[in-house]
Design a protein around this motif. Structure first.
Motif, PDB file in Angstrom:
ATOM      1  N   TRP A 255     -43.506 -26.132 -83.961  1.00  0.00           N
ATOM      2  CA  TRP A 255     -44.962 -26.118 -83.912  1.00  0.00           C
ATOM      3  C   TRP A 255     -45.514 -26.401 -82.517  1.00  0.00           C
ATOM      4  N   ASP A 256     -44.821 -27.221 -81.748  1.00  0.00           N
ATOM      5  CA  ASP A 256     -45.320 -27.640 -80.431  1.00  0.00           C
ATOM      6  C   ASP A 256     -45.103 -26.597 -79.328  1.00  0.00           C
ATOM      7  N   LYS A 257     -44.677 -25.389 -79.703  1.00  0.00           N
ATOM      8  CA  LYS A 257     -44.510 -24.269 -78.773  1.00  0.00           C
ATOM      9  C   LYS A 257     -43.457 -24.551 -77.701  1.00  0.00           C
ATOM     10  N   THR A 258     -42.436 -25.352 -78.056  1.00  0.00           N
ATOM     11  CA  THR A 258     -41.356 -25.625 -77.114  1.00  0.00           C
ATOM     12  C   THR A 258     -40.001 -25.398 -77.764  1.00  0.00           C
ATOM     13  N   ILE A 259     -39.038 -25.081 -76.912  1.00  0.00           N
ATOM     14  CA  ILE A 259     -37.642 -25.011 -77.320  1.00  0.00           C
ATOM     15  C   ILE A 259     -36.940 -26.165 -76.620  1.00  0.00           C
ATOM     16  N   LYS A 260     -36.293 -27.015 -77.394  1.00  0.00           N
ATOM     17  CA  LYS A 260     -35.532 -28.132 -76.840  1.00  0.00           C
ATOM     18  C   LYS A 260     -34.066 -27.731 -76.801  1.00  0.00           C
ATOM     19  N   VAL A 261     -33.382 -28.086 -75.710  1.00  0.00           N
ATOM     20  CA  VAL A 261     -31.974 -27.759 -75.539  1.00  0.00           C
ATOM     21  C   VAL A 261     -31.196 -29.059 -75.417  1.00  0.00           C
ATOM     22  N   LYS A 262     -30.148 -29.195 -76.258  1.00  0.00           N
ATOM     23  CA  LYS A 262     -29.285 -30.377 -76.221  1.00  0.00           C
ATOM     24  C   LYS A 262     -27.833 -29.939 -76.164  1.00  0.00           C
ATOM     25  N   GLU A 263     -27.009 -30.779 -75.561  1.00  0.00           N
ATOM     26  CA  GLU A 263     -25.571 -30.539 -75.505  1.00  0.00           C
ATOM     27  C   GLU A 263     -24.863 -31.556 -76.382  1.00  0.00           C
ATOM     28  N   LEU A 264     -23.987 -31.060 -77.267  1.00  0.00           N
ATOM     29  CA  LEU A 264     -23.228 -31.950 -78.129  1.00  0.00           C
ATOM     30  C   LEU A 264     -22.043 -32.523 -77.373  1.00  0.00           C
ATOM     31  N   SER A 265     -21.855 -33.827 -77.512  1.00  0.00           N
ATOM     32  CA  SER A 265     -20.710 -34.511 -76.950  1.00  0.00           C
ATOM     33  C   SER A 265     -20.003 -35.204 -78.103  1.00  0.00           C
ATOM     34  N   ILE A 266     -18.767 -34.773 -78.394  1.00  0.00           N
ATOM     35  CA  ILE A 266     -18.030 -35.307 -79.533  1.00  0.00           C
ATOM     36  C   ILE A 266     -16.828 -36.093 -79.029  1.00  0.00           C
ATOM     37  N   ASP A 267     -16.721 -37.351 -79.469  1.00  0.00           N
ATOM     38  CA  ASP A 267     -15.609 -38.217 -79.108  1.00  0.00           C
ATOM     39  C   ASP A 267     -15.090 -38.862 -80.385  1.00  0.00           C
ATOM     40  N   GLY A 268     -14.021 -38.292 -80.947  1.00  0.00           N
ATOM     41  CA  GLY A 268     -13.505 -38.779 -82.225  1.00  0.00           C
ATOM     42  C   GLY A 268     -14.512 -38.515 -83.317  1.00  0.00           C
ATOM     43  N   ASP A 269     -14.949 -39.586 -84.016  1.00  0.00           N
ATOM     44  CA  ASP A 269     -15.956 -39.412 -85.064  1.00  0.00           C
ATOM     45  C   ASP A 269     -17.356 -39.735 -84.564  1.00  0.00           C
ATOM     46  N   GLN A 270     -17.508 -39.933 -83.255  1.00  0.00           N
ATOM     47  CA  GLN A 270     -18.819 -40.168 -82.638  1.00  0.00           C
ATOM     48  C   GLN A 270     -19.365 -38.851 -82.103  1.00  0.00           C
ATOM     49  N   ILE A 271     -20.643 -38.636 -82.305  1.00  0.00           N
ATOM     50  CA  ILE A 271     -21.287 -37.435 -81.769  1.00  0.00           C
ATOM     51  C   ILE A 271     -22.608 -37.835 -81.127  1.00  0.00           C
ATOM     52  N   ASP A 272     -22.866 -37.290 -79.951  1.00  0.00           N
ATOM     53  CA  ASP A 272     -24.130 -37.496 -79.255  1.00  0.00           C
ATOM     54  C   ASP A 272     -24.715 -36.143 -78.918  1.00  0.00           C
ATOM     55  N   ALA A 273     -26.029 -36.057 -78.938  1.00  0.00           N
ATOM     56  CA  ALA A 273     -26.746 -34.859 -78.520  1.00  0.00           C
ATOM     57  C   ALA A 273     -27.545 -35.234 -77.280  1.00  0.00           C
ATOM     58  N   ILE A 274     -27.103 -34.751 -76.141  1.00  0.00           N
ATOM     59  CA  ILE A 274     -27.684 -35.120 -74.849  1.00  0.00           C
ATOM     60  C   ILE A 274     -28.761 -34.103 -74.479  1.00  0.00           C
ATOM     61  N   PRO A 275     -30.012 -34.558 -74.286  1.00  0.00           N
ATOM     62  CA  PRO A 275     -31.088 -33.632 -73.915  1.00  0.00           C
ATOM     63  C   PRO A 275     -30.815 -32.988 -72.557  1.00  0.00           C
ATOM     64  N   LEU A 276     -30.926 -31.657 -72.490  1.00  0.00           N
ATOM     65  CA  LEU A 276     -30.751 -30.937 -71.230  1.00  0.00           C
ATOM     66  C   LEU A 276     -32.075 -30.451 -70.673  1.00  0.00           C
ATOM     67  N   GLY A 277     -33.062 -30.246 -71.548  1.00  0.00           N
ATOM     68  CA  GLY A 277     -34.356 -29.776 -71.079  1.00  0.00           C
ATOM     69  C   GLY A 277     -35.134 -29.089 -72.174  1.00  0.00           C
ATOM     70  N   SER A 278     -36.252 -28.509 -71.791  1.00  0.00           N
ATOM     71  CA  SER A 278     -37.081 -27.792 -72.754  1.00  0.00           C
ATOM     72  C   SER A 278     -37.682 -26.557 -72.089  1.00  0.00           C
ATOM     73  N   ILE A 279     -38.050 -25.601 -72.944  1.00  0.00           N
ATOM     74  CA  ILE A 279     -38.660 -24.358 -72.494  1.00  0.00           C
ATOM     75  C   ILE A 279     -40.002 -24.233 -73.198  1.00  0.00           C
ATOM     76  N   THR A 280     -41.078 -24.056 -72.436  1.00  0.00           N
ATOM     77  CA  THR A 280     -42.407 -23.904 -73.012  1.00  0.00           C
ATOM     78  C   THR A 280     -42.643 -22.438 -73.372  1.00  0.00           C
ATOM     79  N   CYS A 281     -43.192 -22.214 -74.561  1.00  0.00           N
ATOM     80  CA  CYS A 281     -43.476 -20.853 -75.040  1.00  0.00           C
ATOM     81  C   CYS A 281     -44.983 -20.664 -75.207  1.00  0.00           C
ATOM     82  N   ASP A 282     -45.405 -19.415 -75.356  1.00  0.00           N
ATOM     83  CA  ASP A 282     -46.824 -19.099 -75.522  1.00  0.00           C
ATOM     84  C   ASP A 282     -47.311 -19.264 -76.952  1.00  0.00           C
ATOM     85  N   SER A 283     -46.379 -19.351 -77.908  1.00  0.00           N
ATOM     86  CA  SER A 283     -46.776 -19.476 -79.306  1.00  0.00           C
ATOM     87  C   SER A 283     -45.772 -20.351 -80.056  1.00  0.00           C
ATOM     88  N   ILE A 284     -46.077 -20.637 -81.303  1.00  0.00           N
ATOM     89  CA  ILE A 284     -45.213 -21.432 -82.161  1.00  0.00           C
ATOM     90  C   ILE A 284     -43.858 -20.737 -82.285  1.00  0.00           C
TER      91      ILE A 284
END
Length: 161
Positions: free
Chosen positions: A119-148
């Motif tokens: 709804w906020d007209k953005t695309i968020k990009v995250k990178e998954l980091s998996i270490d055993g049974d631990q998982i993290d999603a590290i924010p890489l950035g966002s892309i602004t769009c003209d519409s939803i």
């Protein structure tokens, strides 16, 4: 309301209906009257069924629902849940993060990257980091769009919105 195809050792057809049922069917002859597996999404007063399905490789199924949520399913366990308020939860270690200002309408995964849009007209990009049974999603950035952002797909090295 939605259908996807995956070759998961054998060809499968996955369907989603307006009642929240996700059915996994064998896509070979003879066709069966009963699905191989049936998953059921929880429903509340905002719910109006499964509106979109996408498959990432042979591991994960993503659903887009009428309650404005995006969910990622392995064929055995839930991995990621995105809510209408923009919150995303990763279930391996119960971490959550506010991804968007408003509803999340679409998500896709390519290798170690997760793309979400809404709804906020953005695309968020995250990178998954998996270490055993631990998982993290590290924010890489966002892309602004003209519409939803209502649909995302990563194909041949490009993200289509």
């Amino acid at each position: 309301m939605a259908v996807a195809f995956v070759d998961y050792g054998e060809p499968l057809c996955i369907s989603g209906d307006n009642g929240g049922a996700i059915c996994i069917w064998r896509a070979s002859s003879p066709l069966s009257a009963e699905p191989l597996k049936k998953l059921q999404e929880q429903q509340d007063w905002r719910y109006s069924g499964i509106h979109a399905l996408a498959v990432s490789g042979r591991q994960y199924l993503y659903t887009g629902s009428g309650d404005k949520s995006i969910k990622a399913w392995s064929l055995q366990n839930v991995l990621v849940v995105a809510h209408e308020n923009g919150l995303t939860k990763i279930w391996f270690d119960a971490k959550s993060a506010q991804e968007h200002d408003g509803a999340v309408f679409s998500a896709c995964k390519k290798e170690k990257w997760i793309f979400t849009g809404g709804w906020d007209k953005t695309i968020k990009v995250k990178e998954l980091s998996i270490d055993g049974d631990q998982i993290d999603a590290i924010p890489l950035g966002s892309i602004t769009c003209d519409s939803i952002v209502t649909a995302l797909i990563y194909w041949r090295g490009k993200l289509f919105v």
